[in-house]
Design an enzyme around this catalytic site. Structure first.
Site, PDB file in Angstrom:
ATOM      1  N   LYS A 120       0.834  -1.202   0.000  1.00  0.00           N
ATOM      2  CA  LYS A 120       0.000   0.000   0.000  1.00  0.00           C
ATOM      3  C   LYS A 120       0.870   1.254   0.000  1.00  0.00           C
ATOM      4  O   LYS A 120       0.533   2.249  -0.640  1.00  0.00           O
ATOM      5  CB  LYS A 120      -0.925   0.017   1.223  1.00  0.00           C
ATOM      6  N   LYS A 208      -4.845 -10.406  -6.508  1.00  0.00           N
ATOM      7  CA  LYS A 208      -6.031 -10.611  -5.675  1.00  0.00           C
ATOM      8  C   LYS A 208      -7.139  -9.609  -6.026  1.00  0.00           C
ATOM      9  O   LYS A 208      -6.842  -8.460  -6.354  1.00  0.00           O
ATOM     10  CB  LYS A 208      -5.504 -10.500  -4.242  1.00  0.00           C
ATOM     11  N   LYS A 211     -10.508  -3.946  -3.395  1.00  0.00           N
ATOM     12  CA  LYS A 211     -11.324  -2.733  -3.492  1.00  0.00           C
ATOM     13  C   LYS A 211     -10.523  -1.589  -4.096  1.00  0.00           C
ATOM     14  O   LYS A 211     -11.088  -0.652  -4.640  1.00  0.00           O
ATOM     15  CB  LYS A 211     -11.754  -2.286  -2.091  1.00  0.00           C
TER      16      LYS A 211
HETATM   17  P1  TYM Z   1     -10.510  -5.735   4.319  1.00  0.00           P
HETATM   18  O1  TYM Z   1     -11.688  -4.847   4.360  1.00  0.00           O
HETATM   19  O2  TYM Z   1      -9.379  -5.406   3.394  1.00  0.00           O
HETATM   20  O3  TYM Z   1     -10.947  -7.227   4.011  1.00  0.00           O
HETATM   21  C1  TYM Z   1     -11.988  -7.826   4.741  1.00  0.00           C
HETATM   22  C2  TYM Z   1     -11.896  -9.341   4.679  1.00  0.00           C
HETATM   23  O4  TYM Z   1     -11.986  -9.792   3.323  1.00  0.00           O
HETATM   24  C3  TYM Z   1     -10.898 -10.658   3.053  1.00  0.00           C
HETATM   25  N1  TYM Z   1     -10.512 -10.479   1.641  1.00  0.00           N
HETATM   26  C4  TYM Z   1     -10.408 -11.482   0.747  1.00  0.00           C
HETATM   27  N2  TYM Z   1     -10.623 -12.807   0.871  1.00  0.00           N
HETATM   28  C5  TYM Z   1     -10.460 -13.559  -0.251  1.00  0.00           C
HETATM   29  N3  TYM Z   1     -10.102 -13.053  -1.456  1.00  0.00           N
HETATM   30  C6  TYM Z   1      -9.882 -11.726  -1.622  1.00  0.00           C
HETATM   31  N4  TYM Z   1      -9.565 -11.241  -2.810  1.00  0.00           N
HETATM   32  C7  TYM Z   1     -10.047 -10.873  -0.484  1.00  0.00           C
HETATM   33  N5  TYM Z   1      -9.922  -9.540  -0.287  1.00  0.00           N
HETATM   34  C8  TYM Z   1     -10.219  -9.315   1.021  1.00  0.00           C
HETATM   35  C9  TYM Z   1      -9.782 -10.205   3.987  1.00  0.00           C
HETATM   36  O5  TYM Z   1      -8.840 -11.232   4.208  1.00  0.00           O
HETATM   37  C10 TYM Z   1     -10.574  -9.879   5.239  1.00  0.00           C
HETATM   38  O6  TYM Z   1     -10.839 -11.049   5.993  1.00  0.00           O
HETATM   39  N6  TYM Z   1      -7.404  -5.797   8.036  1.00  0.00           N
HETATM   40  C11 TYM Z   1      -8.702  -6.375   7.778  1.00  0.00           C
HETATM   41  C12 TYM Z   1      -9.812  -5.719   8.569  1.00  0.00           C
HETATM   42  C13 TYM Z   1      -9.682  -5.864  10.052  1.00  0.00           C
HETATM   43  C14 TYM Z   1      -9.831  -7.069  10.791  1.00  0.00           C
HETATM   44  C15 TYM Z   1      -9.679  -6.702  12.155  1.00  0.00           C
HETATM   45  C16 TYM Z   1     -10.086  -8.386  10.409  1.00  0.00           C
HETATM   46  C17 TYM Z   1      -9.446  -4.864  10.939  1.00  0.00           C
HETATM   47  N7  TYM Z   1      -9.453  -5.371  12.215  1.00  0.00           N
HETATM   48  C18 TYM Z   1      -9.758  -7.657  13.175  1.00  0.00           C
HETATM   49  C19 TYM Z   1     -10.165  -9.334  11.461  1.00  0.00           C
HETATM   50  C20 TYM Z   1      -9.992  -8.972  12.790  1.00  0.00           C
HETATM   51  C21 TYM Z   1      -8.970  -6.354   6.283  1.00  0.00           C
HETATM   52  O7  TYM Z   1      -8.281  -6.928   5.538  1.00  0.00           O
HETATM   53  O8  TYM Z   1     -10.027  -5.718   5.829  1.00  0.00           O
END
Ligand code: TYM
Length: 345
Positions: A120, A208, A211
């Site tokens: 990022k 991957k 967003k």
């Molecule tokens: P975020 O919003 O980027 O993603 C949310 C969840 O979606 C999963 N994910 C995917 N899984 C499969 N294939 C993909 N292409 C893909 N893109 C996203 C991510 O692995 C995630 O599970 N940092 C976290 C948010 C967070 C969090 C936490 C999660 C903040 N605090 C505490 C668990 C526990 C995140 O990636 O958000």
């Protein structure tokens, strides 16, 4: 003896998604879909991580709306507020407070080597905030505040989960509860299911689904209307080979789209592979588009119902905040005491 005294507490789960733009198939298949089943066996906490959403430049006119829409999508995907605690991260101030305490014991070089930070930061050029570097410590605070046993996430979050474990074990428990008998923080386990853990982009099977990809055609969002889904799948990258298959390193798009088909049509991987083994792309794509539209249809209907009743959604988030704050504050007090802070009078 009462039932409560004989029934062991259910293991705890915590997870969250950032309210940055529309959630996509990766967020659903890699994370939220797996949360739904856990509600039967675990004490489940799901937060909308709005504080994480401002670690990259954000639009203040959209943050509240995106937070509400993400919460509504949780419910539309099957999260039941009667069984789960659904809340907004910034509504529980203990997240920011524990994050600060953890910041002061986390080595800087642990954060600098985080793959997601590096990726990022590269995209941000010279506009990288301290918050972006600190992102995984806030995530550790989210998890550790709830004594979570398991954290269901997609594959890309594995390294952040390991960091949360290391902070709890090496930097808090080992230093501030050295007898080992009464650890201060519970050390969480990641829960990453094999299928759906890494959904790839529609326009490049080696990267991957994300967003932040500037090309909207690279992802299907959970609220895309049927004609948009069909168009995106029609334009998805293919290869010149006939027949769909799993596991061929030369054919990442075939592997990804066949995997999506299996998950969305509710087929086993073996069944999907047999069904599509000799199918050309021209026949496969409409099949995948239909499976996607049908899988998302009930979720989209439910989402619209929920958004037409803002009072109910607000009530869910208010009740969620109260329950979450109760658990989080107790953990925060435990950490404050262990670190030697003066008690609040
Ligand atoms: P975020 O919003 O980027 O993603 C949310 C969840 O979606 C999963 N994910 C995917 N899984 C499969 N294939 C993909 N292409 C893909 N893109 C996203 C991510 O692995 C995630 O599970 N940092 C976290 C948010 C967070 C969090 C936490 C999660 C903040 N605090 C505490 C668990 C526990 C995140 O990636 O958000």
């Amino acid at each position: 003896m009462t039932e409560a005294a004989t029934t062991p507490a259910r293991p705890r789960v915590l997870s969250g998604v950032q309210p940055t733009g529309a959630l996509h198939l990766g967020n659903w298949l890699g994370a939220i879909r797996n949360w739904v089943d856990l509600q039967d066996s675990h004490d489940t906490f799901f937060c909308v991580v709005d504080l994480h959403a401002i670690t990259v430049p954000h639009d203040p006119r959209r943050l509240a709306e995106d937070t509400l829409s993400t919460a509504a999508l949780y419910l539309a995907c099957g999260i039941d507020p009667q069984r789960s605690t659904v809340f907004v991260q910034s509504h529980v101030s203990a997240h920011s407070e524990l994050c600060w305490l953890l910041n002061c014991v986390t080595p800087l070089n642990w954060l600098e080597r985080m793959i997601q930070f590096r990726e990022k930061a590269l995209k941000q050029g010279d506009n990288v905030s301290a918050g972006l570097l600190d992102y995984p410590v806030l995530m550790a605070a989210d998890i550790l505040l709830y004594d979570a046993d398991r954290v269901p996430v997609g594959e890309d979050q594995k390294q952040h989960l390991e960091l949360a474990r290391d902070i709890a074990q090496q930097r808090i428990n080992a230093r501030f509860a050295p007898d080992g008998e009464h650890p201060i923080l519970k050390v969480p386990e990641p829960l990453i299911l094999k299928e759906g853990a890494r959904v790839m982009s529609l326009t490049d099977g080696t990267s991957k689904m994300s967003k932040s990809d500037p090309n909207e055609g690279s992802r299907i969002t959970l609220l895309d209307p049927p004609e948009v889904i069909t168009r995106k799948i029609k334009r998805a990258k293919t290869d010149p080979v006939m027949g769909l298959e799993f596991g061929n390193p030369e054919r990442p798009e075939a592997d990804n789209l066949l995997g999506l088909y299996a998950l969305l049509a509710g087929r086993s991987r073996e069944h999907a592979a047999a069904e599509c083994a000799s199918m050309g792309w021209g026949s496969f794509k409409p099949l995948l588009a239909e499976a996607t539209v049908e899988a998302l249809r009930p979720l989209q209907t439910r989402y619209l119902e929920l958004r037409s009743d803002p009072a109910t959604l607000q009530q869910v988030l208010r009740a969620g905040r109260e329950r979450a704050a109760g658990v989080a504050t107790a953990t925060l007090e435990r950490v404050r005491a262990a670190l030697g802070f003066l008690e609040r009078g």
